[in-house]
Design an enzyme around this catalytic site. Structure first.
Site, mmCIF file in Angstrom:
data_model
loop_
_atom_site.group_PDB
_atom_site.id
_atom_site.type_symbol
_atom_site.label_atom_id
_atom_site.label_comp_id
_atom_site.label_asym_id
_atom_site.label_seq_id
_atom_site.Cartn_x
_atom_site.Cartn_y
_atom_site.Cartn_z
ATOM 1 N N LYS A 116 0.831 -1.219 0.000
ATOM 2 C CA LYS A 116 0.000 0.000 0.000
ATOM 3 C C LYS A 116 0.858 1.258 0.000
ATOM 4 O O LYS A 116 0.495 2.263 -0.601
ATOM 5 C CB LYS A 116 -0.957 0.008 1.198
ATOM 6 C CG LYS A 116 -1.863 -1.218 1.279
ATOM 7 C CD LYS A 116 -2.648 -1.464 0.014
ATOM 8 C CE LYS A 116 -2.900 -2.944 -0.204
ATOM 9 N NZ LYS A 116 -3.358 -3.313 -1.532
ATOM 10 N N GLU A 200 -2.212 8.463 7.947
ATOM 11 C CA GLU A 200 -2.966 9.358 7.063
ATOM 12 C C GLU A 200 -3.908 10.209 7.897
ATOM 13 O O GLU A 200 -4.351 9.783 8.963
ATOM 14 C CB GLU A 200 -3.822 8.546 6.063
ATOM 15 C CG GLU A 200 -3.055 7.956 4.905
ATOM 16 C CD GLU A 200 -3.960 7.213 3.929
ATOM 17 O OE1 GLU A 200 -5.195 7.230 4.114
ATOM 18 O OE2 GLU A 200 -3.420 6.616 2.996
ATOM 19 N N HIS A 235 -15.987 -4.074 5.958
ATOM 20 C CA HIS A 235 -15.109 -4.054 4.777
ATOM 21 C C HIS A 235 -15.535 -5.025 3.689
ATOM 22 O O HIS A 235 -14.752 -5.356 2.805
ATOM 23 C CB HIS A 235 -13.641 -4.258 5.188
ATOM 24 C CG HIS A 235 -13.172 -3.210 6.164
ATOM 25 N ND1 HIS A 235 -13.010 -1.899 5.798
ATOM 26 C CD2 HIS A 235 -12.895 -3.277 7.481
ATOM 27 C CE1 HIS A 235 -12.623 -1.202 6.854
ATOM 28 N NE2 HIS A 235 -12.557 -2.011 7.885
ATOM 29 N N ARG A 294 -7.196 -7.044 -10.372
ATOM 30 C CA ARG A 294 -7.986 -8.220 -10.757
ATOM 31 C C ARG A 294 -9.321 -7.773 -11.334
ATOM 32 O O ARG A 294 -9.671 -6.583 -11.251
ATOM 33 C CB ARG A 294 -8.277 -9.064 -9.509
ATOM 34 C CG ARG A 294 -9.051 -8.260 -8.476
ATOM 35 C CD ARG A 294 -9.584 -9.068 -7.331
ATOM 36 N NE ARG A 294 -10.499 -8.291 -6.509
ATOM 37 C CZ ARG A 294 -10.139 -7.503 -5.511
ATOM 38 N NH1 ARG A 294 -8.872 -7.392 -5.177
ATOM 39 N NH2 ARG A 294 -11.049 -6.825 -4.840
HETATM 40 C C1 MV4 Z 1 -9.491 5.487 5.138
HETATM 41 C C2 MV4 Z 1 -10.692 5.955 5.710
HETATM 42 C C3 MV4 Z 1 -10.721 7.255 6.162
HETATM 43 N N1 MV4 Z 1 -9.631 8.041 6.058
HETATM 44 N N2 MV4 Z 1 -8.440 6.308 5.054
HETATM 45 C C4 MV4 Z 1 -10.758 0.893 4.843
HETATM 46 C C5 MV4 Z 1 -10.131 -0.225 4.117
HETATM 47 C C6 MV4 Z 1 -8.896 0.312 3.510
HETATM 48 N N3 MV4 Z 1 -8.723 -0.187 2.194
HETATM 49 C C7 MV4 Z 1 -9.045 1.793 3.531
HETATM 50 N N4 MV4 Z 1 -10.132 2.096 4.408
HETATM 51 C C8 MV4 Z 1 -10.382 3.362 4.816
HETATM 52 N N5 MV4 Z 1 -9.367 4.236 4.691
HETATM 53 C C9 MV4 Z 1 -8.508 7.558 5.509
HETATM 54 N N6 MV4 Z 1 -7.444 8.348 5.433
HETATM 55 C C10 MV4 Z 1 -11.763 5.081 5.795
HETATM 56 C C11 MV4 Z 1 -11.616 3.767 5.366
HETATM 57 C C12 MV4 Z 1 -12.767 2.931 5.518
HETATM 58 C C13 MV4 Z 1 -13.434 2.420 4.406
HETATM 59 C C14 MV4 Z 1 -12.972 2.645 3.121
HETATM 60 C C15 MV4 Z 1 -13.627 2.131 2.029
HETATM 61 C C16 MV4 Z 1 -14.767 1.387 2.222
HETATM 62 C C17 MV4 Z 1 -15.240 1.128 3.487
HETATM 63 C C18 MV4 Z 1 -14.587 1.631 4.591
HETATM 64 C C19 MV4 Z 1 -15.072 1.383 5.858
HETATM 65 C C20 MV4 Z 1 -14.423 1.889 6.931
HETATM 66 C C21 MV4 Z 1 -13.264 2.652 6.776
#
Ligand code: MV4
Length: 490
Positions: A116, A200, A235, A294
């Site tokens: 990442k 972040e 998620h 993918r």
């Molecule tokens: C975040 C965020 C808020 N702020 N990054 C969750 C999984 C990972 N791939 C990234 N995620 C998140 N990153 C920052 N800076 C909130 C999430 C997140 C989220 C993102 C996409 C879809 C669902 C989610 C559920 C909770 C938190």
């Protein structure tokens, strides 16, 4: 073009791939574990190869067995589907080493995007916006404290090797930072054998919007627009749609996000189908999150709205063809919404509910696409993710797509196991959903405002118990009439 392709997957995506191959007149080889001997994909494919015992570590994740099956059956290429080995660079390399074509991106691009922090650096170098934070992994508590202070709290700790929310920690105050780093780091070490974490700024109640990209091996790369995937539970995506309701408010957003996605994919040396995930904040600023290298579960909504067949393009591109679509050729027509139908019990904390499907009536009709991997009489194994099917509606506009989905759900009958169909009816009837007011916090609010089903009166429960007992003694199933008021056992 290939004459024979092996499908290194199972369930609904294996069925989708058999269909895509047959349309191109390519023979298909399904693979199966002990639990999948009688699967729909095995029944539909031209050939099938046994891999081993039910656990995926002994079957669908065994690179050696899959390559061996492809060679024995005379396949020229392997499609990995999603999950399992689809984002495993070692598998992509093993295919190439065995003289087989891996239907997906170059192994090098999979590797780059697997980290990442490396992906974040590629996005920064490509000029795509990322959430403000550290350039790479945190090296000391002092560095973390200084960065968090300049970003401003709340901040989010993430695992460098992560994805899917593991190793993620929200930190609201400086005094919690040190212990949060320890927790996130040890969780990451356990989950990914890599304890690196980075920081972040936390984006409050973001939307999750992703851009589909498609590129050939001759340097031509385009995007196919967005999928709105904000409705998630732990998620896991629950509903996906195209277009995002946001595009109605800000018609330039798709072009801006699409251009950023293409820049990132190009910088990664990408080819074939891929997806760039973004977070979008309340002011419609978007930030690169990660890239999925993918074909995704939710690809049908893009197919329905663009009229392009992603699997067909994946096969042609892997065979060396030129992508003959220009960016300006891509048009987005109408609205598509997908529901992931799972064998699970929404009334019992979404507990997986595998078992024998004793009755199955599948919806169809105008604007309905059902990508299913099951049939009546099949036993859903408990060894894998219990996704049964994806129910997708297309219509000229979003409201009509919602109506179609509700109509299709009312036709859909699954007996013998519990499924999450009623949960979708409730979401599709939700007023915030109808207004397109989506964020990753959508379901939290939904569960709070959803009126609980009224408790049945005790005498009605007694009647229901008697009816249930009598119906179990019925010698034969009634004739299927989807328009009747017959209550199915689902
Ligand atoms: C975040 C965020 C808020 N702020 N990054 C969750 C999984 C990972 N791939 C990234 N995620 C998140 N990153 C920052 N800076 C909130 C999430 C997140 C989220 C993102 C996409 C879809 C669902 C989610 C559920 C909770 C938190």
């Amino acid at each position: 073009m290939f004459r024979k392709v092996l499908i290194a997957n199972r369930g609904e995506i294996a069925v989708r791939l058999v269909r895509g191959l047959r349309e191109l007149n390519i023979a298909s080889v399904a693979v199966y574990s002990d639990a999948d001997r009688a699967s729909l994909a095995v029944r539909m494919a031209d050939e099938a190869a046994h891999l081993g015992p039910a656990p995926s570590s002994e079957s669908y994740l065994r690179i050696d067995k899959i390559i061996d099956a492809a060679l024995r059956h005379g396949a020229e290429a392997i499609h990995p589907g999603y999950g399992f080995l689809s984002e495993n660079a070692e598998f992509a390399e093993a295919c190439t080493d065995a003289g087989l074509v891996f239907i997906g991106p170059p192994a090098e691009a999979i590797k780059k995007m697997g980290s990442k922090t490396a992906a974040r650096q590629i996005a920064i170098a490509a000029g795509a916006p990322v959430v403000p934070g550290t350039e790479s992994a945190i090296r000391s508590i002092e560095q973390a404290r200084a960065t968090a202070h300049s970003l401003g709290y709340p901040v989010l700790l993430k695992a460098s090797a992560g994805g899917g929310g593991k190793g993620m920690r929200r930190v609201d105050r400086e005094q919690d930072l040190e212990s949060a780093i320890r927790d996130a780091s040890s969780e990451a070490a356990h989950a990914f054998h890599n304890d690196e974490v980075y920081l972040e700024k936390l984006v409050i109640e973001p939307r999750h919007i992703e851009i589909q990209v498609l590129g050939d091996h001759h340097g031509h790369l385009i995007h196919l627009g967005e999928r709105e995937c904000s409705i998630q539970r732990r998620h896991q995506k629950v509903i996906e749609e195209c277009p995002s309701p946001l595009m109605g408010i800000d018609p330039g957003l798709r072009d801006r996000m699409g251009a950023a996605a293409v820049k990132v994919a190009r910088a990664a040396g990408y080819a074939n189908a891929g997806t760039i995930e973004f977070l979008v904040d309340r002011d419609r600023n978007f930030y690169f999150l990660e890239m999925n290298t993918r074909l995704q579960v939710e690809h049908p909504v893009t197919e329905l709205v663009t009229g392009l067949d992603l699997v067909s393009w994946q096969l042609k591109i892997a065979a060396g063809a030129h992508l003959t679509i220009e960016q300006s050729d891509v048009r987005w027509t109408g609205s598509a919404i997908e529901c992931r139908i799972y064998a699970e019990d929404p009334e019992n904390n979404f507990l997986p509910f595998p078992g024998k499907i004793t009755r199955l009536v599948e919806p169809s009709g105008p604007g309905i696409r059902l990508d299913s991997g099951v049939y009546e009489g099949w036993t859903v194994p408990f060894d894998y993710d219990p996704l049964l099917a994806k129910l997708v509606a297309w219509a000229p506009d979003r409201n009509a797509a919602i109506s179609r989905l509700k109509r299709a759900i009312s036709e859909y009958k699954v007996g013998g196991i519990r499924v999450n169909l009623a949960f979708f009816t409730d979401i599709l009837n939700d007023e915030a959903f109808a207004r397109g007011e989506l964020s990753t916090a959508f379901l939290d609010g939904f569960f709070v405002r959803r009126k609980p089903a009224p408790d049945p009166a005790p005498e009605m429960e007694a009647v229901a118990a008697i009816v249930a007992t009598l119906s179990r003694q019925k010698p034969a199933a009634p004739v299927v009439n989807p328009t009747s008021k017959w209550k199915w056992e689902q």
